[in-house]
Design a protein around this motif. Structure first.
Motif, PDB file in Angstrom:
ATOM      1  N   ARG A  49      33.788  53.484 -30.816  1.00  0.00           N
ATOM      2  CA  ARG A  49      32.785  52.419 -30.947  1.00  0.00           C
ATOM      3  C   ARG A  49      32.955  51.769 -32.317  1.00  0.00           C
ATOM      4  N   ILE A  50      32.864  50.443 -32.362  1.00  0.00           N
ATOM      5  CA  ILE A  50      33.046  49.719 -33.610  1.00  0.00           C
ATOM      6  C   ILE A  50      31.934  48.686 -33.771  1.00  0.00           C
ATOM      7  N   PHE A  51      31.460  48.522 -35.010  1.00  0.00           N
ATOM      8  CA  PHE A  51      30.417  47.551 -35.353  1.00  0.00           C
ATOM      9  C   PHE A  51      31.037  46.466 -36.227  1.00  0.00           C
ATOM     10  N   LEU A  52      30.881  45.224 -35.794  1.00  0.00           N
ATOM     11  CA  LEU A  52      31.476  44.091 -36.506  1.00  0.00           C
ATOM     12  C   LEU A  52      30.415  43.052 -36.839  1.00  0.00           C
ATOM     13  N   VAL A  53      30.582  42.399 -37.984  1.00  0.00           N
ATOM     14  CA  VAL A  53      29.771  41.237 -38.324  1.00  0.00           C
ATOM     15  C   VAL A  53      30.724  40.121 -38.745  1.00  0.00           C
ATOM     16  N   ALA A  54      30.328  38.879 -38.489  1.00  0.00           N
ATOM     17  CA  ALA A  54      31.174  37.743 -38.836  1.00  0.00           C
ATOM     18  C   ALA A  54      30.321  36.496 -38.952  1.00  0.00           C
ATOM     19  N   LYS A  55      30.911  35.473 -39.522  1.00  0.00           N
ATOM     20  CA  LYS A  55      30.243  34.183 -39.681  1.00  0.00           C
ATOM     21  C   LYS A  55      30.860  33.185 -38.712  1.00  0.00           C
ATOM     22  N   THR A  56      30.038  32.293 -38.187  1.00  0.00           N
ATOM     23  CA  THR A  56      30.537  31.271 -37.281  1.00  0.00           C
ATOM     24  C   THR A  56      30.483  29.908 -37.959  1.00  0.00           C
ATOM     25  N   THR A  57      31.416  29.046 -37.596  1.00  0.00           N
ATOM     26  CA  THR A  57      31.453  27.711 -38.173  1.00  0.00           C
ATOM     27  C   THR A  57      30.349  26.845 -37.568  1.00  0.00           C
ATOM     28  N   ALA A  58      30.050  25.761 -38.244  1.00  0.00           N
ATOM     29  CA  ALA A  58      29.003  24.856 -37.781  1.00  0.00           C
ATOM     30  C   ALA A  58      29.395  24.247 -36.436  1.00  0.00           C
ATOM     31  N   GLY A  59      28.451  24.201 -35.526  1.00  0.00           N
ATOM     32  CA  GLY A  59      28.692  23.622 -34.212  1.00  0.00           C
ATOM     33  C   GLY A  59      29.240  24.595 -33.183  1.00  0.00           C
ATOM     34  N   THR A  60      29.435  25.855 -33.572  1.00  0.00           N
ATOM     35  CA  THR A  60      29.938  26.843 -32.615  1.00  0.00           C
ATOM     36  C   THR A  60      28.850  27.184 -31.605  1.00  0.00           C
ATOM     37  N   GLU A  61      29.177  27.159 -30.344  1.00  0.00           N
ATOM     38  CA  GLU A  61      28.217  27.446 -29.288  1.00  0.00           C
ATOM     39  C   GLU A  61      28.508  28.806 -28.658  1.00  0.00           C
ATOM     40  N   LYS A  62      27.523  29.279 -27.916  1.00  0.00           N
ATOM     41  CA  LYS A  62      27.658  30.562 -27.235  1.00  0.00           C
ATOM     42  C   LYS A  62      28.865  30.564 -26.302  1.00  0.00           C
ATOM     43  N   LYS A  63      29.087  29.465 -25.614  1.00  0.00           N
ATOM     44  CA  LYS A  63      30.190  29.367 -24.671  1.00  0.00           C
ATOM     45  C   LYS A  63      31.532  29.570 -25.356  1.00  0.00           C
ATOM     46  N   ASP A  64      31.691  29.042 -26.563  1.00  0.00           N
ATOM     47  CA  ASP A  64      32.954  29.182 -27.284  1.00  0.00           C
ATOM     48  C   ASP A  64      33.270  30.648 -27.560  1.00  0.00           C
ATOM     49  N   ILE A  65      32.267  31.398 -27.997  1.00  0.00           N
ATOM     50  CA  ILE A  65      32.482  32.797 -28.373  1.00  0.00           C
ATOM     51  C   ILE A  65      32.685  33.662 -27.140  1.00  0.00           C
ATOM     52  N   THR A  66      31.843  33.472 -26.112  1.00  0.00           N
ATOM     53  CA  THR A  66      31.950  34.309 -24.919  1.00  0.00           C
ATOM     54  C   THR A  66      33.260  34.078 -24.181  1.00  0.00           C
ATOM     55  N   GLU A  67      33.687  32.828 -24.060  1.00  0.00           N
ATOM     56  CA  GLU A  67      34.948  32.543 -23.377  1.00  0.00           C
ATOM     57  C   GLU A  67      36.129  33.140 -24.135  1.00  0.00           C
ATOM     58  N   LEU A  89      26.931  41.649 -27.936  1.00  0.00           N
ATOM     59  CA  LEU A  89      27.210  40.566 -28.871  1.00  0.00           C
ATOM     60  C   LEU A  89      25.920  39.791 -29.113  1.00  0.00           C
ATOM     61  N   LEU A  90      25.429  39.838 -30.351  1.00  0.00           N
ATOM     62  CA  LEU A  90      24.240  39.083 -30.745  1.00  0.00           C
ATOM     63  C   LEU A  90      24.676  37.878 -31.563  1.00  0.00           C
ATOM     64  N   ILE A  91      24.305  36.696 -31.091  1.00  0.00           N
ATOM     65  CA  ILE A  91      24.702  35.449 -31.754  1.00  0.00           C
ATOM     66  C   ILE A  91      23.493  34.885 -32.485  1.00  0.00           C
ATOM     67  N   TYR A  92      23.551  34.923 -33.804  1.00  0.00           N
ATOM     68  CA  TYR A  92      22.491  34.352 -34.632  1.00  0.00           C
ATOM     69  C   TYR A  92      22.820  32.887 -34.952  1.00  0.00           C
ATOM     70  N   HIS A  93      22.063  32.321 -35.872  1.00  0.00           N
ATOM     71  CA  HIS A  93      22.245  30.905 -36.210  1.00  0.00           C
ATOM     72  C   HIS A  93      23.624  30.656 -36.800  1.00  0.00           C
ATOM     73  N   THR A  94      24.039  31.461 -37.775  1.00  0.00           N
ATOM     74  CA  THR A  94      25.350  31.276 -38.405  1.00  0.00           C
ATOM     75  C   THR A  94      26.160  32.569 -38.477  1.00  0.00           C
ATOM     76  N   PHE A  95      25.661  33.657 -37.896  1.00  0.00           N
ATOM     77  CA  PHE A  95      26.363  34.929 -37.944  1.00  0.00           C
ATOM     78  C   PHE A  95      26.324  35.588 -36.571  1.00  0.00           C
ATOM     79  N   ILE A  96      27.206  36.549 -36.378  1.00  0.00           N
ATOM     80  CA  ILE A  96      27.210  37.339 -35.150  1.00  0.00           C
ATOM     81  C   ILE A  96      27.262  38.822 -35.509  1.00  0.00           C
ATOM     82  N   LEU A  97      26.676  39.623 -34.651  1.00  0.00           N
ATOM     83  CA  LEU A  97      26.765  41.075 -34.718  1.00  0.00           C
ATOM     84  C   LEU A  97      27.371  41.543 -33.407  1.00  0.00           C
TER      85      LEU A  97
END
Length: 253
Positions: A49-67, A89-97
């Motif tokens: 099991r692995i836990f990751l955090v990252a930042k998303t660029t402006a305008g990134t949508e849920k569809k982009d990440i899930t696909e 996968l939790l998608i926040y405003h500018t970050f993901i967990l």
């Protein structure tokens, strides 16, 4: 009747001399070590099991990440049919967990795909990924599927928390909340369902981590990025010493 005895011919060929140098020691790395363990098991593999955090660029949508992740999973499943990926996968405003559960080989390839995208000249919409925790050989899965949820809550800057607490205290809070959230999924979400969808912040708001905690962990220098992790992962487990390659062995006078 007499028996004739023929003298046994003795080969005049000299016996081959043993090489002066010691036989080479096979070198391996941790990734090959884990895969060898998996090959020794029939239809079984070690679960990580692995836990990751990252930042998303402006305008990134849920569809982009899930696909993106669904394509990665499908590509890996072609060669590792029984090593399904589960997690959250939790998608926040500018970050993901992102929490992932699968074999070490599958998780290795997921990280490798991200590194290859990150090195690309074109800007990737997932940036600055950090590995928070890696758990090897866990007894069972907590998530029965791979779930995605958009957290639609306003950003709250908890400067008093992240500045007053130590990193160990923040990590403890992080793991505690994730454990409670995982138990909620395990007990309430049925296998085959889509999960709570994007209403998770309404169903269990008390179990969700504030985005500022994710930001704090992302900016912490104590956590490594996937490229550094893979370099360590591929590093040989055996270190070649000078005495392994020098012959005769050095001696003291």
């Amino acid at each position: 009747m007499s028996l004739s005895v023929h003298p046994r011919k003795v080969s005049k060929k000299p016996f081959p001399l043993e090489p002066l140098l010691p036989p080479p020691v096979p070198r391996s790395n941790y990734f090959h070590f884990q895969e060898e363990k998996q090959r020794l098991q029939i239809n079984k593999f070690l679960l990580d099991r692995i836990f990751l955090v990252a930042k998303t660029t402006a305008g990134t949508e849920k569809k982009d990440i899930t696909e993106y992740y669904e394509q990665v999973f499908q590509s890996i499943m072609k060669h590792h049919l029984k090593e399904a990926v589960t997690g959250l996968l939790l998608i926040y405003h500018t970050f993901i967990l992102h929490i992932l559960e699968s074999s070490s080989g599958t998780l290795y390839r997921i990280l490798l795909d991200y590194v290859n995208h990150d090195k690309n000249k074109e800007e990737f919409f997932i940036q600055g990924m950090k590995i928070i925790v890696v758990s090897h050989n866990i007894p069972t899965r907590v998530f029965m599927q791979w779930y995605v949820s958009v957290i639609k809550v306003p950003v709250i800057y908890l400067e008093d928390v992240t500045q007053s607490e130590s990193l160990e205290e923040v990590i403890t809070e992080f793991l505690t909340q994730i454990h409670k959230l995982a138990l909620y999924f395990f007990k309430t979400v049925k296998v085959g369902s889509k999960g709570p969808g994007d209403n998770l912040h309404q169903a269990v708001p008390e179990l969700l981590l504030p985005e500022e905690i994710i930001r704090y962990l992302h900016n912490s220098e104590e956590f490594i990025d996937p490229e550094t992790f893979l370099n360590i992962y591929n590093k040989p487990m055996h270190v070649t010493l000078d005495s392994d390659v020098v012959w005769p062995a050095p001696s003291q006078f």
